[in-house]
Structure formats: structure tokens, C-alpha cells
Design a protein around this motif. Structure first.
Motif, mmCIF file in Angstrom:
data_model
loop_
_atom_site.group_PDB
_atom_site.id
_atom_site.type_symbol
_atom_site.label_atom_id
_atom_site.label_comp_id
_atom_site.label_asym_id
_atom_site.label_seq_id
_atom_site.Cartn_x
_atom_site.Cartn_y
_atom_site.Cartn_z
ATOM 1 N N GLU A 135 -3.071 -0.315 -4.670
ATOM 2 C CA GLU A 135 -1.903 -1.038 -4.761
ATOM 3 C C GLU A 135 -0.850 -0.519 -5.824
ATOM 4 O O GLU A 135 0.396 -0.503 -5.467
ATOM 5 C CB GLU A 135 -2.304 -2.629 -4.813
ATOM 6 C CG GLU A 135 -0.918 -3.357 -4.714
ATOM 7 C CD GLU A 135 -1.274 -4.903 -4.369
ATOM 8 O OE1 GLU A 135 -0.518 -5.556 -4.891
ATOM 9 O OE2 GLU A 135 -2.472 -5.233 -4.041
ATOM 10 N N ARG B 4 2.794 0.824 -5.412
ATOM 11 C CA ARG B 4 3.900 -0.080 -6.000
ATOM 12 C C ARG B 4 4.719 0.666 -6.742
ATOM 13 O O ARG B 4 5.934 0.562 -6.919
ATOM 14 C CB ARG B 4 3.520 -1.196 -6.786
ATOM 15 C CG ARG B 4 2.734 -2.285 -6.056
ATOM 16 C CD ARG B 4 3.411 -3.539 -5.708
ATOM 17 N NE ARG B 4 2.637 -4.452 -5.181
ATOM 18 C CZ ARG B 4 3.175 -5.122 -3.945
ATOM 19 N NH1 ARG B 4 4.427 -4.846 -3.703
ATOM 20 N NH2 ARG B 4 2.217 -6.151 -3.409
ATOM 21 N N HIS C 51 7.725 1.294 -4.630
ATOM 22 C CA HIS C 51 8.251 0.422 -4.036
ATOM 23 C C HIS C 51 7.842 -0.030 -2.854
ATOM 24 O O HIS C 51 8.460 -0.896 -2.023
ATOM 25 C CB HIS C 51 9.798 0.562 -4.055
ATOM 26 C CG HIS C 51 10.355 0.860 -5.475
ATOM 27 N ND1 HIS C 51 10.680 0.028 -6.465
ATOM 28 C CD2 HIS C 51 10.873 2.282 -5.891
ATOM 29 C CE1 HIS C 51 10.855 0.706 -7.661
ATOM 30 N NE2 HIS C 51 11.226 1.980 -7.078
ATOM 31 N N THR D 155 5.933 -2.432 -0.066
ATOM 32 C CA THR D 155 5.289 -3.845 0.065
ATOM 33 C C THR D 155 4.514 -4.065 1.238
ATOM 34 O O THR D 155 4.278 -3.294 1.909
ATOM 35 C CB THR D 155 6.895 -4.748 0.235
ATOM 36 O OG1 THR D 155 7.243 -4.305 1.636
ATOM 37 C CG2 THR D 155 7.431 -4.561 -0.851
ATOM 38 N N ASP D 156 4.043 -5.392 1.451
ATOM 39 C CA ASP D 156 3.274 -5.731 2.562
ATOM 40 C C ASP D 156 2.281 -4.640 2.749
ATOM 41 O O ASP D 156 1.774 -4.099 3.883
ATOM 42 C CB ASP D 156 3.998 -5.668 4.086
ATOM 43 C CG ASP D 156 5.123 -6.616 3.919
ATOM 44 O OD1 ASP D 156 5.096 -7.577 3.292
ATOM 45 O OD2 ASP D 156 6.251 -6.493 4.664
ATOM 46 N N TYR E 95 1.357 0.138 4.740
ATOM 47 C CA TYR E 95 2.215 -0.281 3.756
ATOM 48 C C TYR E 95 3.916 -0.504 4.360
ATOM 49 O O TYR E 95 3.969 0.659 5.355
ATOM 50 C CB TYR E 95 2.274 0.185 2.583
ATOM 51 C CG TYR E 95 2.302 1.649 2.274
ATOM 52 C CD1 TYR E 95 3.795 2.031 1.942
ATOM 53 C CD2 TYR E 95 1.436 2.489 2.560
ATOM 54 C CE1 TYR E 95 3.924 3.533 2.106
ATOM 55 C CE2 TYR E 95 1.958 3.917 2.653
ATOM 56 C CZ TYR E 95 3.038 4.434 2.438
ATOM 57 O OH TYR E 95 3.303 5.771 2.346
ATOM 58 N N ARG E 96 4.694 -1.140 3.761
ATOM 59 C CA ARG E 96 6.221 -0.816 4.226
ATOM 60 C C ARG E 96 6.952 -0.278 3.045
ATOM 61 O O ARG E 96 6.799 -0.726 1.977
ATOM 62 C CB ARG E 96 6.711 -2.252 4.642
ATOM 63 C CG ARG E 96 8.263 -2.237 5.071
ATOM 64 C CD ARG E 96 8.382 -3.640 5.234
ATOM 65 N NE ARG E 96 7.499 -4.151 6.393
ATOM 66 C CZ ARG E 96 7.635 -4.091 7.714
ATOM 67 N NH1 ARG E 96 8.479 -3.446 8.333
ATOM 68 N NH2 ARG E 96 6.621 -4.936 8.443
ATOM 69 N N ARG F 239 10.550 1.133 0.962
ATOM 70 C CA ARG F 239 11.610 0.493 0.516
ATOM 71 C C ARG F 239 12.730 0.427 1.614
ATOM 72 O O ARG F 239 13.541 -0.415 1.533
ATOM 73 C CB ARG F 239 12.129 0.936 -0.796
ATOM 74 C CG ARG F 239 12.898 2.549 -0.485
ATOM 75 C CD ARG F 239 13.309 3.104 -1.837
ATOM 76 N NE ARG F 239 12.371 3.882 -2.532
ATOM 77 C CZ ARG F 239 12.737 4.148 -3.390
ATOM 78 N NH1 ARG F 239 13.546 4.035 -4.102
ATOM 79 N NH2 ARG F 239 11.840 5.086 -4.052
#
Length: 73
Positions: A7, A11, A14, A16-17, A38-39, A41
């Protein structure tokens, strides 16, 4: 601890999810294998696979991605 490393790695870009699941059938004594979704930016969903070193400070990096993460995504 492995999921936190994955994670944290995402991160930085950037992401998310983030969804992380351990692949119980692909492991060896030095690494664990995870499937990751993951999603980025821009809202695009990505799937990837990575290996995480099971013993800290043994490898140069702790997370090895099957498909390199695109920093511009």
C-alpha cells in the motif's frame, strides 16, 4: 506488514481503492505473492501482481512488481 508495504508503495503514486489479496499457491521461503487492484490518480483501474520479501533487510527492495508502476498514470 507485507500489505502495508504494498500500500505504501502504491500511495507514492497517488493510488486509491487499493485491494490486496495473498496468492496462497505461489510462495517460496523468501517471498509472498500478492494480487493487487488499485485506481490511479486519473480514475483508471489497474491490476498487478507483486512479490514481497519475507525477511526484511535481505533484499535491495521489499516489493517487486510484475508490471512496473507507471509514475505518470
Amino acid at each position: 506488514m507485507c500489505k502495508a508495504e504494498i500500500e505504501g508503495s502504491l500511495r507514492r503514486y497517488h493510488a486509491t481503492d487499493i485491494k490486496i489479496s495473498l496468492d496462497w499457491f505461489d510462495f517460496d521461503r523468501d517471498t509472498y505473492t500478492y494480487d493487487v487492484e488499485y485506481r490511479d490518480r486519473h480514475g483508471k483501474v489497474h491490476t498487478n501482481r507483486c512479490k514481497v520479501a519475507s525477511q526484511p533487510f535481505v533484499a535491495d527492495e521489499s516489493v517487486y512488481w510484475l508490471n512496473p508502476i507507471d509514475p505518470s498514470a
